[in-house]
Write a protein that holds these residues in place. Structure first.
Motif, short mmCIF file in Angstrom:
data_model
loop_
_atom_site.label_atom_id
_atom_site.label_comp_id
_atom_site.label_asym_id
_atom_site.label_seq_id
_atom_site.Cartn_x
_atom_site.Cartn_y
_atom_site.Cartn_z
N LYS A 99 14.86 100.92 -72.04
CA LYS A 99 14.75 99.95 -73.13
C LYS A 99 15.62 100.39 -74.32
O LYS A 99 16.34 99.60 -74.92
CB LYS A 99 13.28 99.87 -73.58
CG LYS A 99 13.03 98.87 -74.69
CD LYS A 99 11.54 98.77 -75.01
CE LYS A 99 11.28 97.79 -76.12
NZ LYS A 99 9.86 97.67 -76.45
N MET A 100 15.52 101.69 -74.63
CA MET A 100 16.27 102.22 -75.76
C MET A 100 17.78 102.13 -75.50
O MET A 100 18.53 101.70 -76.39
CB MET A 100 15.85 103.68 -75.97
CG MET A 100 16.74 104.47 -76.87
SD MET A 100 17.73 105.63 -75.90
CE MET A 100 18.07 106.86 -77.12
N ILE A 101 18.22 102.50 -74.31
CA ILE A 101 19.67 102.56 -74.10
C ILE A 101 20.25 101.15 -74.01
O ILE A 101 21.41 100.91 -74.36
CB ILE A 101 20.01 103.42 -72.85
CG1 ILE A 101 21.46 103.84 -72.87
CG2 ILE A 101 19.68 102.73 -71.56
CD1 ILE A 101 21.83 104.74 -74.03
N ALA B 86 19.13 98.73 -75.93
CA ALA B 86 19.24 98.37 -77.34
C ALA B 86 20.42 99.08 -78.00
O ALA B 86 20.83 98.71 -79.09
CB ALA B 86 17.94 98.71 -78.07
#
Lengths: 270, 312
Positions: free
Chosen positions: B184-186, B188
């Motif tokens: 999810k972070m990467i 974003a």
């Protein structure tokens, strides 16, 4: 800057669980503006943020950001323009990677990730300075895995990461809701400093009336997938948490009235 | 002695397999079951090309490309068609069995009379040992040809290990690691997770294909069955390596994969020497992986019990 035109989204369409999460939202945000979004649970405020971030395709409507139509851009492409901090402190950082590695990942947001070394002495020194400037005493722990840090520290770092490449738009999704009061205050203070320093255009969803009244230059209140109040300028400067609470009450009474009215009609005519 | 050298050599060849599994299972957290198929595909491709008088280095390179293609198909089935990860791997692995038979034209291709990459080791052996065919190491006699193969494979494992380590320190490699840690972070942060997953599986399976190619050339034949059990074997090596190095840092994991692979092969050799029925080998390997996965949980559970008793 950011321009939403009649955006609509229904989840689980055609099932008993159908949720009309966004029912025609129109919103224009100027460059450098800091907008707080409030609303009850299920009012669509987080959905609105996710729609801008590109987490799902819209049913209809258009999103312009920085002069570009990004309506059909996938999430990772929008990341070029958008920096994000999530509600869950575990969402914004990669836990088993070090602080330095996380910062290095953020330093290439929206840029080509080529065969150049991600970390070197110069980059580490620059990161150290940036982390030191936050005043969290983390500058000597750059090689520690981020998973060993507290939620507040992780949110602060996520905020730093969102700003490493200056975003055209910063999205904050209740980024202090999962923190203890002390950490939440610290993260909010950092948020203010951050946004003021680079004059970042910001859209912040919050549960806290205090935050909504104290921060930013505009407040938007959402209810049932629509914007019901939009307060800016002098009115925003004079705004107190109690004013917002009374507006919530109004909305609640109006909704109850709708329900009782519907019931009455139902009992009379069906 | 010959047994020991043989085990070490095979352990080093299979460390490339362990690298591949490290990338898919650990780095990008994709349970990729293509392995058994892509290993045999590598062997089949290299053997067929070598028999067709293609230069053995080029043949080995083509085997790695074939492995990459297999991994790419698995990743595309998952990311673009939404098929479950496990099922994607099973589909490709199953399909590859027929592909491998097609590539070889039969179930077994012998290489004993062909020139293979192992012959490059002979040049080194000549440099080091002169024309002697038997070398004595600390009183033990060993054929120089076996020693040269061992050195060659050790060289290959070290070079590829260092290349991998360097790769994971680049901007691109770092982003690949983030996929398994927090997708999810990467996303974003602007990474196309689907494409990156495809890249990771291609890289992993190219190494697995390479391991298959080297294995075929070392043992002197490629066989359609040679991939069976390789997935569990590689997982066992990776797990063993992880417990040896005791950290999640990528450099240590890479070194651990080599150590785990070699150590596991040695353990197996010793067990066979003690009279273990080779037919039981796969079962033993599976039980080992089960134990390695479950025992740490029991250990932590046990220590919790101890603590609770102490507190009470």
């Amino acid at each position: 800057m950011l321009e939403l035109t009649d955006i609509r989204k229904t989840f689980f369409r055609g099932t008993p669980n159908e949720v009309r999460a966004l029912r025609g939202v129109n919103l224009t945000i100027d460059r450098g503006s800091f907008v707080c979004v409030i609303g009850t649970n299920g009012s669509g405020k987080s959905t609105l943020l996710n729609a801008v971030a590109g987490a799902f395709p819209l049913d209809s409507g258009r999103i312009l950001l920085d002069g570009q139509d990004i309506t059909r851009w996938p999430e990772h492409r929008r990341a070029k323009l958008i920096g994000r901090v999530f509600q869950d402190p575990f969402s914004g950082t990669a836990p088993s990677m070090t602080i330095a590695e996380n910062l290095a990942l953020a330093a290439r947001r929206g840029l080509r990730r080529g065969p150049g070394l991600a970390l070197n002495v110069g980059k580490r020194r620059e990161m150290r300075e940036r982390v030191r400037a936050m005043g969290l005493n983390l500058e000597d722990r750059l090689n520690n895995p981020i998973g060993t840090l507290s939620g507040g520290q992780r949110q602060s770092l996520t905020l730093l990461m969102a700003g490493m490449v200056k975003p055209a738009l910063l999205l904050l999704d209740e980024h202090t809701a999962a923190l203890d009061p002390k950490s939440a205050d610290q993260v909010i203070r950092l948020t203010e400093e951050f946004i003021a320093k680079d004059r970042l255009t910001t859209l912040m969803v919050t549960h806290s009336m205090q935050q909504a009244a104290a921060l930013g230059d505009r407040v938007i209140m959402m209810d049932r997938g629509q914007i019901v109040h939009d307060i800016s300028g002098i009115a925003k400067q004079r705004l107190r948490p109690e004013d917002l609470l009374s507006r919530f009450d109004e909305i609640r009474r109006a909704n109850q009235l709708d329900e009782t009215a519907a019931e009455m009609l139902h009992s009379q005519y069906v | 002695m010959t047994l020991l050298i043989g085990s070490l050599t095979i352990g080093l060849i299979l460390s490339l397999l362990a690298f591949g599994i490290l990338i898919s299972f650990r780095v990008v957290a994709f349970e990729d079951l293509t392995v058994d198929g892509s290993f045999a595909l590598g062997g089949a491709t290299a053997a067929t090309l070598i028999v067709g008088q293609i230069h053995p280095l080029l043949a080995t390179f083509c085997a790695a490309l074939a492995g990459a293609a297999a991994g790419g198909v698995t990743a595309i089935l998952h990311t673009k068609f939404g098929i479950d990860r496990l099922l994607s791997g099973i589909l490709v692995m199953t399909g590859l069995y027929s592909v491998n038979l097609r590539v070889m034209g039969k179930s077994n291709v012998p290489l004993l009379s062909e020139r293979t990459v192992m012959d490059y080791g002979d040049g080194w052996a000549k440099l080091l040992f002169g024309d002697e065919t038997v070398v004595s190491i600390a009183g033990w006699e060993a054929p120089s040809r076996d020693l040269s193969s061992l050195m060659l494979m050790g060289f290959a494992a070290i070079v590829i290990g260092i290349l991998l380590y360097t790769f994971f320190r680049t901007n691109f490699g770092l982003a690949m690691q983030a996929i398994g840690d927090n997708s999810k972070m990467i996303r974003a942060l602007g990474v196309n997770v689907d494409l990156m997953t495809i890249g990771a599986l291609m890289l992993g399976n190219s190494l697995i294909g390479l391991a298959g190619a080297l294995m075929a050339q070392y043992q002197g034949f490629a066989d359609v069955q040679m991939g069976i059990g390789m997935l569990v074997w590689g997982v066992a090596s990776v797990i063993l390596g992880e417990s040896l190095v005791g950290t999640k840092k990528i450099g240590f994991l890479i070194a651990g994969a080599v150590m785990g692979s070699v150590l596991f092969r040695l353990l197996v050799a010793i067990a066979l020497r003690w009279g273990l029925n080779p037919n039981d080998l796969k079962l033993i390997t599976a039980v080992f992986v089960f134990a390695a996965l479950v025992l740490p949980k029991f250990a932590s559970h046990g220590s919790r019990l101890v603590r609770r008793n102490r507190d009470a």
